[in-house]
Design an enzyme around this catalytic site. Structure first.
Site, PDB file in Angstrom:
ATOM      1  CG  ASN A  10     -44.611   1.297-101.362  1.00  0.00           C
ATOM      2  OD1 ASN A  10     -45.077   1.849-100.414  1.00  0.00           O
ATOM      3  ND2 ASN A  10     -43.160   0.760-101.307  1.00  0.00           N
ATOM      4  CD1 TRP A  11     -49.767   4.627-103.402  1.00  0.00           C
ATOM      5  CD2 TRP A  11     -51.202   5.869-102.065  1.00  0.00           C
ATOM      6  NE1 TRP A  11     -51.207   4.607-104.030  1.00  0.00           N
ATOM      7  CE2 TRP A  11     -51.882   5.479-103.340  1.00  0.00           C
ATOM      8  CE3 TRP A  11     -51.906   6.468-101.177  1.00  0.00           C
ATOM      9  CZ2 TRP A  11     -53.251   5.589-103.156  1.00  0.00           C
ATOM     10  CZ3 TRP A  11     -53.506   6.686-101.290  1.00  0.00           C
ATOM     11  CH2 TRP A  11     -53.967   6.353-102.474  1.00  0.00           C
ATOM     12  CE  LYS A  12     -41.245   3.768-102.318  1.00  0.00           C
ATOM     13  NZ  LYS A  12     -39.827   3.937-102.747  1.00  0.00           N
ATOM     14  CG  HIS A 100     -39.566  -1.013 -99.537  1.00  0.00           C
ATOM     15  ND1 HIS A 100     -38.544  -0.002 -99.400  1.00  0.00           N
ATOM     16  CD2 HIS A 100     -40.092  -1.014-100.768  1.00  0.00           C
ATOM     17  CE1 HIS A 100     -38.790   0.707-100.628  1.00  0.00           C
ATOM     18  NE2 HIS A 100     -39.540  -0.211-101.304  1.00  0.00           N
ATOM     19  CD  GLU A 102     -38.166   3.375 -99.482  1.00  0.00           C
ATOM     20  OE1 GLU A 102     -39.446   3.414 -99.263  1.00  0.00           O
ATOM     21  OE2 GLU A 102     -37.955   3.654-100.711  1.00  0.00           O
ATOM     22  N   GLY A 178     -36.289   5.057-106.777  1.00  0.00           N
ATOM     23  CA  GLY A 178     -36.319   6.647-106.687  1.00  0.00           C
ATOM     24  C   GLY A 178     -35.371   7.478-107.167  1.00  0.00           C
ATOM     25  CB  SER A 218     -36.826   4.374-111.611  1.00  0.00           C
ATOM     26  OG  SER A 218     -35.898   4.938-110.475  1.00  0.00           O
ATOM     27  N   GLY A 239     -43.364   2.698-107.109  1.00  0.00           N
ATOM     28  CA  GLY A 239     -43.286   3.808-106.020  1.00  0.00           C
ATOM     29  C   GLY A 239     -43.857   5.363-106.840  1.00  0.00           C
ATOM     30  N   GLY A 240     -43.008   5.968-106.887  1.00  0.00           N
ATOM     31  CA  GLY A 240     -43.312   7.493-107.283  1.00  0.00           C
ATOM     32  C   GLY A 240     -44.502   7.661-108.283  1.00  0.00           C
TER      33      GLY A 240
HETATM   34  P1  13P Z   1     -39.869   4.278-107.068  1.00  0.00           P
HETATM   35  O1  13P Z   1     -40.880   3.478-108.275  1.00  0.00           O
HETATM   36  O2  13P Z   1     -40.218   5.455-106.843  1.00  0.00           O
HETATM   37  O3  13P Z   1     -38.397   4.212-107.933  1.00  0.00           O
HETATM   38  O4  13P Z   1     -39.768   3.199-106.016  1.00  0.00           O
HETATM   39  C1  13P Z   1     -40.029   1.867-105.954  1.00  0.00           C
HETATM   40  C2  13P Z   1     -40.348   1.071-104.650  1.00  0.00           C
HETATM   41  O5  13P Z   1     -39.694   1.172-103.862  1.00  0.00           O
HETATM   42  C3  13P Z   1     -41.452   0.474-104.679  1.00  0.00           C
HETATM   43  O6  13P Z   1     -41.768  -0.315-103.687  1.00  0.00           O
END
Ligand code: 13P
Length: 256
Positions: A10-12, A100, A102, A178, A218, A239-240
């Site tokens: 998930n690149w956000k 999600h 967010e 994150g 994470s 994510g990251g």
């Molecule tokens: P991180 O891997 O950056 O913690 O993010 C997880 C996430 O929200 C994937 O959708």
């Protein structure tokens, strides 16, 4: 039939068109050198602006699929700034991430809305990666199972068993997103087993056994092997670490 494993990035809201093109190229270079197991899917979820280009890059690469990070609940109309499930389908998207944390936190998305978005996505033939997970205060109070149950029941349990076959669950504890603070393997396994038991109670063990349940929060190459070794953890929503081709490759390998 055994259930699928999925590692999804998930690149956000990251990567412009050129950076994103390069990242997909870098990921494909690495995965081409691996022998991906047949039951493992690599999913990439870039921003909307990247989807069409990424679709051309992923086209006909076996085991690789494209996801969007959101869709609107209506099929079309006067909803300035929004994108419908049918539009996503038309550019070659296979999955859409819904729920999600967010989106819940910054855009006020709740179960009632997410249930409509889920219907919209499924009606267009998209699969849904549905995110659930508790904030820290709920974990500290020990009521995380109740919250996750309400999230799943409220948005998904109106579906019939056939529709539920197109659902992937992602457990993403909000306190782990994150933050560098990952759930322990035991915490992830406990929640994943609980989620599977909810699905079994509603749809039967056959559906529950086939539903992929991903961990997110994470995740990185160093902790993915332990998390993915849990019997009810079927991969990750990353994510990251999905923005770095080497890290993403390391996490994909942990799912073999
Ligand atoms: P991180 O891997 O950056 O913690 O993010 C997880 C996430 O929200 C994937 O959708």
């Amino acid at each position: 039939m055994s259930r699928k494993k999925i590692v999804a990035g998930n690149w956000k809201m990251n990567q412009n068109l050129f950076e994103g093109k390069q990242l997909v190229t870098d990921i494909l270079k690495r995965t081409a050198a691996l022998e991906l197991p047949e039951n493992l899917e690599v999913v990439i979820a870039p921003p909307f602006t990247q989807l069409e280009l990424a679709a051309t890059q992923l086209k006909e690469v076996p085991g690789h699929f494209l996801a969007a990070q959101n869709c609107h609940q209506e099929a079309s109309g006067a909803y300035t700034g929004e994108v419908s499930a049918g539009m996503l389908k038309s550019v070659g998207v296979a999955y859409v991430i819904l729920g999600h944390s967010e989106r819940r936190q910054y855009f006020g998305e709740d179960e009632a809305l997410l249930s409509k978005k889920t219907d919209a996505a499924l009606s267009q033939g998209l699969k849904v990666i549905f995110c659930v997970g508790e904030p820290l205060e709920i974990r500290d109070a020990g009521t995380q199972n109740d919250l996750v149950r309400r999230q799943i029941e409220g948005a998904l349990f109106h579906l019939d068993a056939g529709q539920f076959g197109n659902i992937v669950i992602a457990y993403e504890p909000v306190w782990a997103i994150g933050t560098g603070r990952t759930a322990t393997a035991a915490q992830a396994q406990d929640m994943h087993a609980y989620i599977r038991s909810l699905i079994a109670a509603r749809y039967g063990t056959e559906v529950a056994d086939l539903t992929p349940i991903l961990y997110g929060g994470s995740a990185k190459p160093s902790n993915a092997p332990e998390l993915f070794a849990c019997p009810d953890v079927d991969g990750g929503l990353i994510g990251g670490a999905s923005l770095n081709a080497d890290d993403f490759e390391g996490i994909i390998k942990a799912a073999f």
